[in-house]
Design a protein around this motif. Structure first.
Motif, PDB file in Angstrom:
ATOM      1  N   PRO A 206       0.832  -1.204   0.000  1.00 29.54           N
ATOM      2  CA  PRO A 206       0.000   0.000   0.000  1.00 29.54           C
ATOM      3  C   PRO A 206       0.864   1.251   0.000  1.00 29.54           C
ATOM      4  CG  PRO A 206       0.066  -0.970   2.189  1.00 29.54           C
ATOM      5  CD  PRO A 206       0.754  -1.944   1.275  1.00 29.54           C
ATOM      6  N   ALA A 207       0.297   2.348  -0.425  1.00 30.26           N
ATOM      7  CA  ALA A 207       1.025   3.619  -0.458  1.00 30.26           C
ATOM      8  C   ALA A 207       1.097   4.171   0.961  1.00 30.26           C
ATOM      9  CB  ALA A 207       0.323   4.600  -1.383  1.00 30.26           C
ATOM     10  N   VAL A 208       2.295   4.091   1.540  1.00 34.26           N
ATOM     11  CA  VAL A 208       2.528   4.595   2.901  1.00 34.26           C
ATOM     12  C   VAL A 208       3.722   5.541   2.832  1.00 34.26           C
ATOM     13  CG1 VAL A 208       3.096   3.998   5.285  1.00 34.26           C
ATOM     14  CG2 VAL A 208       1.648   2.472   3.920  1.00 34.26           C
ATOM     15  N   ALA A 209       3.574   6.712   3.403  1.00 34.03           N
ATOM     16  CA  ALA A 209       4.629   7.722   3.313  1.00 34.03           C
ATOM     17  C   ALA A 209       5.754   7.460   4.307  1.00 34.03           C
ATOM     18  CB  ALA A 209       4.041   9.117   3.553  1.00 34.03           C
ATOM     19  N   VAL A 216       7.444  -1.148   5.104  1.00 32.47           N
ATOM     20  CA  VAL A 216       6.336  -1.971   4.619  1.00 32.47           C
ATOM     21  C   VAL A 216       6.655  -2.521   3.233  1.00 32.47           C
ATOM     22  CG1 VAL A 216       3.937  -1.891   3.830  1.00 32.47           C
ATOM     23  CG2 VAL A 216       4.569  -0.876   6.034  1.00 32.47           C
ATOM     24  N   ARG A 217       7.194  -1.692   2.351  1.00 36.16           N
ATOM     25  CA  ARG A 217       7.542  -2.173   1.005  1.00 36.16           C
ATOM     26  C   ARG A 217       8.583  -3.280   1.078  1.00 36.16           C
ATOM     27  NH1 ARG A 217       6.881   3.295   0.074  1.00 36.16           N
ATOM     28  NH2 ARG A 217       9.099   3.761   0.272  1.00 36.16           N
ATOM     29  N   ARG A 274      -0.691   1.504  12.916  1.00 34.30           N
ATOM     30  CA  ARG A 274      -0.626   1.996  11.556  1.00 34.30           C
ATOM     31  C   ARG A 274       0.500   1.240  10.845  1.00 34.30           C
ATOM     32  NH1 ARG A 274       1.379   7.966  13.487  1.00 34.30           N
ATOM     33  NH2 ARG A 274       3.638   7.570  13.511  1.00 34.30           N
ATOM     34  N   PRO A 275       0.495   1.233   9.516  1.00 38.18           N
ATOM     35  CA  PRO A 275       1.514   0.465   8.780  1.00 38.18           C
ATOM     36  C   PRO A 275       2.933   0.806   9.220  1.00 38.18           C
ATOM     37  CG  PRO A 275      -0.196   1.184   7.285  1.00 38.18           C
ATOM     38  CD  PRO A 275      -0.486   1.852   8.590  1.00 38.18           C
ATOM     39  N   GLY A 276       3.737  -0.248   9.383  1.00 39.19           N
ATOM     40  CA  GLY A 276       5.120  -0.099   9.842  1.00 39.19           C
ATOM     41  C   GLY A 276       5.297  -0.431  11.302  1.00 39.19           C
ATOM     42  N   TYR A 290       3.136  -4.762  10.931  1.00 39.29           N
ATOM     43  CA  TYR A 290       1.780  -4.429  10.508  1.00 39.29           C
ATOM     44  C   TYR A 290       1.833  -3.683   9.180  1.00 39.29           C
ATOM     45  CZ  TYR A 290      -3.027  -2.726  10.742  1.00 39.29           C
ATOM     46  OH  TYR A 290      -4.341  -2.455  10.471  1.00 39.29           O
ATOM     47  N   VAL A 291       0.974  -4.096   8.223  1.00 35.66           N
ATOM     48  CA  VAL A 291       1.013  -3.482   6.898  1.00 35.66           C
ATOM     49  C   VAL A 291      -0.311  -2.829   6.528  1.00 35.66           C
ATOM     50  CG1 VAL A 291       2.854  -4.980   6.054  1.00 35.66           C
ATOM     51  CG2 VAL A 291       0.454  -5.698   5.793  1.00 35.66           C
TER      52      VAL A 291
END
Length: 323
Positions: A206-209, A216-217, A274-276, A290-291
């Motif tokens: 997903p697009a995570v800043a 996550v990537r 939250r993601p990361g 967590y992603v």
């Protein structure tokens, strides 16, 4: 013997004396697939705890190596400083000799260690403040040098003991892992899942800043790679190896050990996930990243591949945010 040593030995004995040895009453019977699966799951859980204890020991060895390097870097300047202060005291002794101050000469040249020299010279009230400062500096330099050398010796001794224990732990893990893989062969026909080629899996992230997005990537890019104990990629990972590698790709350093990771993250509630963020399980025996969307990516256990699962794949112990 260290508590970590006791942990490694106790966990190994417990895991494989209770799980892998078949009861005598069914020694001749072939275990059912369900029984083999139960044994595999329990053995894997126990052995993963042993691996995490091994990882913790390895992290402590890294810390000691850093400490040794730091101590060695300090010793050179301290030795030079101590030598200079010794020379300054020697000049005081020469001056005292020339002026006929024999008591001071004797105290300076035949006084034993620096502390006793300082104690005796403190009673010689005819010494100037500058002379007293020179002698005090000499004593302090000697004490600092001795303290650093003692610390270095202790650290080197700890490092040698830890290295021996690490070697022994590795042998025990490999021995017990061979038994576990044999169980997997009996149950599934293979010791391990076939790694899957997921070269484009990072594109699914997903697009995570920011840094969390980079972590996550990375985790997505590891999907399908095998569990490999003690490893942090790129060919394989154990659970804490995956989370540390993911965050290393984002420019942040995490120890390669679940319990130590728990010790350095900010503890958060589930509602704050939250993601990361990291999700911890099994009383700090397992960790995942967590992603988003109620999902985590983790390296599950021996013979398995990195996968994406529901965050409740097992009861979470807690949640952490890398700071």
């Amino acid at each position: 013997m260290s508590s970590l040593t006791h942990t490694l030995r106790a966990l190994t004995v417990t895991a494989f004396s209770l799980v892998l040895v078949m009861p005598a009453t069914v020694a001749r019977a072939e275990p059912s697939p369900a029984e083999l699966t139960r044994r595999i799951e329990k053995s894997s859980t126990e052995l993963e705890r042993v691996v995490e204890a091994h990882n913790e020991l390895r992290e402590k060895i890294k810390e000691n190596r850093t400490a040794v390097k730091r101590l060695q870097e300090r010793l050179g300047p301290l030795e030079q400083q101590a030598e200079q202060s010794r020379a300054d005291v020697g000049e005081l002794a020469v001056t005292a000799y020339k002026t006929g101050n024999l008591g001071t000469v004797d105290a300076l040249l035949h006084g034993g260690d620096s502390a006793s020299v300082l104690d005796r010279l403190g009673t010689l009230d005819h010494l100037t403040r500058q002379q007293q400062a020179t002698i005090a500096s000499y004593a302090a330099d000697q004490r600092r040098l001795l303290d650093q050398k003692t610390r270095l010796d202790v650290t080197l001794s700890q490092q040698a003991a830890q290295s021996r224990e690490l070697t022994a732990a590795k042998r025990r893990i490999e021995r017990d892992l061979a038994r576990l893989y044999e169980l997997r062969r009996q149950a599934y026909g293979r010791a391990a899942e076939r790694p899957t080629d997921r070269a484009d899996s990072a594109a699914e992230a997903p697009a995570v800043a920011g840094q969390a997005g980079a972590a996550v990537r990375y985790a997505y890019g590891a999907l399908g790679k095998p569990y490999a104990w003690g490893q942090d990629g790129p060919g394989g990972y154990d659970c804490s190896g995956l989370t540390s590698a993911a965050w290393r790709s984002a420019g942040r350093s995490l120890p390669h050990n679940t319990r130590m990771q728990w010790g350095v993250v900010a503890h958060i509630s589930r509602s704050e996930l939250r993601p990361g963020d990291l999700v911890f399980y099994r009383s700090l025996g397992h960790v995942a990243i967590y992603v988003g969307g109620g999902q985590v990516i983790h390296s599950p256990t021996f013979g398995r591949n990195v996968e994406k699962r529901d965050v409740d794949l097992m009861p979470p112990y807690g949640y952490g945010r890398v700071r």
